[in-house]
Structures are given as structure tokens and as C-alpha cells.
Design a protein around this motif. Structure first.
Motif, short mmCIF file in Angstrom:
data_model
loop_
_atom_site.label_atom_id
_atom_site.label_comp_id
_atom_site.label_asym_id
_atom_site.label_seq_id
_atom_site.Cartn_x
_atom_site.Cartn_y
_atom_site.Cartn_z
N LEU A 236 16.44 38.42 -27.91
CA LEU A 236 15.80 39.21 -29.28
C LEU A 236 15.95 40.74 -29.25
O LEU A 236 16.46 41.10 -30.17
CB LEU A 236 13.99 38.91 -29.03
N ILE A 237 16.10 41.24 -28.08
CA ILE A 237 16.21 42.62 -27.84
C ILE A 237 17.75 42.95 -28.19
O ILE A 237 18.10 44.00 -29.01
CB ILE A 237 15.72 43.26 -26.54
N GLN A 248 9.63 47.30 -33.88
CA GLN A 248 8.36 46.54 -34.41
C GLN A 248 8.82 45.14 -34.87
O GLN A 248 8.32 44.31 -34.60
CB GLN A 248 7.76 47.40 -35.45
N ALA A 249 9.82 45.03 -35.46
CA ALA A 249 10.49 43.73 -36.04
C ALA A 249 10.46 42.69 -35.03
O ALA A 249 10.56 41.75 -34.96
CB ALA A 249 11.27 44.01 -37.04
N VAL A 250 11.40 43.38 -34.01
CA VAL A 250 11.61 42.39 -33.00
C VAL A 250 10.49 41.85 -31.99
O VAL A 250 10.27 40.97 -31.75
CB VAL A 250 12.72 43.20 -31.93
N ALA A 251 9.55 42.96 -31.77
CA ALA A 251 8.44 42.93 -31.01
C ALA A 251 7.54 41.69 -31.84
O ALA A 251 6.74 40.87 -31.12
CB ALA A 251 7.85 44.04 -30.83
N GLY A 257 3.95 38.14 -27.75
CA GLY A 257 3.17 39.04 -28.71
C GLY A 257 3.41 40.42 -29.10
O GLY A 257 4.19 40.94 -28.08
N PRO A 258 3.27 40.66 -30.18
CA PRO A 258 3.84 42.10 -30.58
C PRO A 258 3.16 43.25 -29.78
O PRO A 258 3.98 44.37 -29.34
CB PRO A 258 3.80 42.35 -31.92
N GLU A 259 1.93 43.30 -29.47
CA GLU A 259 1.26 44.38 -28.75
C GLU A 259 1.86 44.87 -27.59
O GLU A 259 1.87 46.06 -27.32
CB GLU A 259 -0.22 44.24 -28.80
N VAL A 260 1.99 43.98 -26.58
CA VAL A 260 2.56 44.19 -25.22
C VAL A 260 4.08 44.15 -25.33
O VAL A 260 4.71 44.91 -24.43
CB VAL A 260 1.93 43.00 -24.25
N LEU A 262 6.36 45.69 -27.60
CA LEU A 262 6.80 46.70 -28.25
C LEU A 262 7.40 47.86 -27.41
O LEU A 262 8.67 47.89 -27.50
CB LEU A 262 5.77 47.49 -28.98
N VAL A 263 6.74 48.14 -26.21
CA VAL A 263 7.18 48.95 -25.26
C VAL A 263 8.58 48.36 -24.49
O VAL A 263 9.52 48.99 -24.35
CB VAL A 263 6.26 49.57 -24.05
N ALA A 264 8.54 46.88 -24.35
CA ALA A 264 9.66 46.39 -23.85
C ALA A 264 10.91 46.30 -24.76
O ALA A 264 11.91 46.77 -24.30
CB ALA A 264 9.32 44.78 -23.61
N VAL A 265 10.66 46.29 -25.94
CA VAL A 265 11.84 46.27 -26.90
C VAL A 265 12.46 47.96 -26.83
O VAL A 265 13.41 48.11 -26.96
CB VAL A 265 11.36 46.13 -28.44
#
Length: 276
Positions: A236-237, A248-251, A257-260, A262-265
Motif C-alpha cells: 500500500l505504501i 492519510q489516504a494510504v493509512a 487501522g489509520p491511527e497507528v 499513518l506514521v508507518a506510511v
């Protein structure tokens, strides 16, 4: 509540502390023992040492699976209780030696609003880096038992160590594997983590007990599913970066889940853009 170890295989015991459900693993041999991870600070470290001594009086060494506070800020208490050498990957050693106070301050500020007791615990720790450095691998004799330390690659951090106990079919995975919650991507390598878990899976048979960094022991199927999800996020990244999607769209599409995520993306995008 008094913390206690539970035996998960012959001579291998796991203590799951109520604070963050973090695991410490005790490997007991004939006249020697090895403790994997020392918890979050002086109070927890002393509590852990007492639990160890209820099981064995043997000389004790330790391993830190990585540099995060909940796995190594009990190191000083471990030494005060008579512990010996502490092993860690060279990058974990460097993080604690060169940046330990900065990490300690950041973690204190992170946890103070939601878990003030934990924040105070970690802020009171004297930071003690491992005394024995592992580069790629090391083999220890723990009271006649062979225990292997392996760095399989970057994943949860740059300095993750995996601990193998071949005669008991146990693998202590640290936070490369977590049960009961999503991975922590704060200073992770999301584009490399799947490959590192692939290497981990090569060490895990259907009969292996895998001790995660947090939560209850798991099996190969659990690790395989974790690998699938990490691989999904990896792609996905990569595709999101190619398509110039927002982080954010990728997360929002991440299996974690998006919250955790976002930092990975954001970390993955930075690497793909040459900014990391």
C-alpha cells in the motif's frame, strides 16, 4: 498483584506484566539463566528480579530485544540485583548510549497524560545500555543450553534481536511480533519489516512457541498472518507513493487501522523519496 512467570516450554518461563502486557522471558539451564527484556524502570525491574529468584538462584545474564523503554529500562535494576552481562544489538546499544535521555523525555511526555504511573516509572530509570554487543548473531551457553541471538534485519526498530532456544522449540520475537494489539511503527522500517518476518518464519516450525513482545505466546500461523498484514501495508505504501496519494489516504486502507499506520506510511514515503 505479584508478577509471576509461567512455564511455556521446558525450562522457559514467560512473565507478562500488567503494564502494557509486555513480556519478559526467563531461560533456565543447569547453573545458569538468561532473562530476555527487563521491563520499564526500577520498580518493575526489582519486581522482575524477585520473580526470577523465586524460580532460580543461578547466575543471570540478560538480553534486550530492542531499545524501547518497556524492554530495557529495567537494566539498571537488573544489575543492582546482581545480574551479569546484558546483550543487545549494536544499534540498540547506540540508541541507548547516544540518545537515551532524549528518548526517555519523549516517552515520559507521551505516557504522562494517559498512564502517569508508567511515565513516572520510566522517568526514574537510570539508563543502562547493554554491555555485550551483537552484530548479526551470537551463541550463548546458558547452563549447558544453547541459546542463539539473531538480528534478522530491520523491522520494529533498526536493532531488533530474536532469541532462539532450540532444545525447547521457543523463539522470543520481541516486538517484531505483537499479540493483542497492532504493531508500533513509531521508529520502524515498514518497507523492510515483512522481509525480516520472512526470515523469522524460517526459524519457526508448526510446533514452535513464539513469545511476542506483548501479549500471550503464539504459533506459526499467527506470525504468518502478521507477515501478510505487514506485507499488505508495505505494498500500500509503495503503490500510494507511486500514485502520489496522501499519507492519510494510504493509512486509511491499512489492515492495522489509520491511527497507528499513518506514521508507518510517512516513514515509508520518506524512504522512497530519499529523505530517510
Amino acid at each position: 498483584m505479584m508478577a509471576e512467570f509461567t512455564e511455556v516450554a521446558a525450562g522457559v518461563h514467560v512473565l507478562r506484566h500488567e503494564s502494557l502486557n509486555v513480556n519478559s522471558t526467563l531461560i533456565v539451564g543447569d547453573g545458569g539463566a538468561l532473562l530476555v527484556d527487563t521491563l520499564s524502570g526500577p520498580g518493575q525491574g526489582r519486581e522482575l528480579a524477585e520473580a526470577v529468584r523465586r524460580l532460580t538462584p543461578a547466575p543471570l545474564a540478560a538480553v534486550n530485544t530492542h531499545h524501547h523503554f518497556d524492554h530495557c529500562f529495567g537494566n539498571a535494576a537488573f544489575r543492582e540485583a546482581g545480574g551479569g552481562a546484558i546483550w543487545g544489538h549494536r544499534d540498540a546499544v547506540a540508541q541507548l548510549r547516544d540518545h537515551g535521555p532524549n528518548w526517555q523525555r519523549a516517552w515520559y511526555e507521551q505516557w504522562l497524560p494517559t498512564q502517569p504511573e508508567l511515565a513516572e516509572e520510566l522517568s526514574g530509570a537510570a539508563i543502562a545500555a547493554p554491555t555485550r554487543v551483537v552484530h548479526r548473531s551470537a551463541t550463548l551457553d546458558v547452563g549447558g543450553r544453547r541459546v542463539e541471538l539473531r538480528h534478522l534485519g530491520r523491522g520494529h526498530t533498526e536493532g531488533d534481536l530474536v532469541v532462539l532456544v532450540p532444545d525447547a522449540a521457543v523463539v522470543v520475537a520481541g516486538d517484531l511480533v505483537e499479540q493483542g494489539g497492532p504493531p508500533d511503527f513509531t521508529d520502524s522500517y515498514p518497507l523492510e519489516w515483512p522481509e525480516t518476518v520472512t526470515a523469522l518464519l524460517e526459524l519457526v516450525s508448526p510446533d514452535t512457541v513464539v513469545v511476542p513482545g506483548h501479549g500471550v505466546p503464539v504459533d506459526r500461523d499467527f506470525v504468518s498472518e502478521a507477515h501478510r498484514q505487514l506485507s499488505e501495508l508495505d505494498w500500500l505504501i509503495r503503490y500510494g507513493h507511486r500514485d502520489r496519494a496522501t499519507a492519510q489516504a494510504v493509512a486509511d486502507r491499512s489492515p492495522f487501522g489509520p491511527e497507528v499506520s499513518l506514521v508507518a506510511v510517512e516513514r515509508g514515503f520518506a524512504e522512497l523519496s530519499g529523505r530517510a
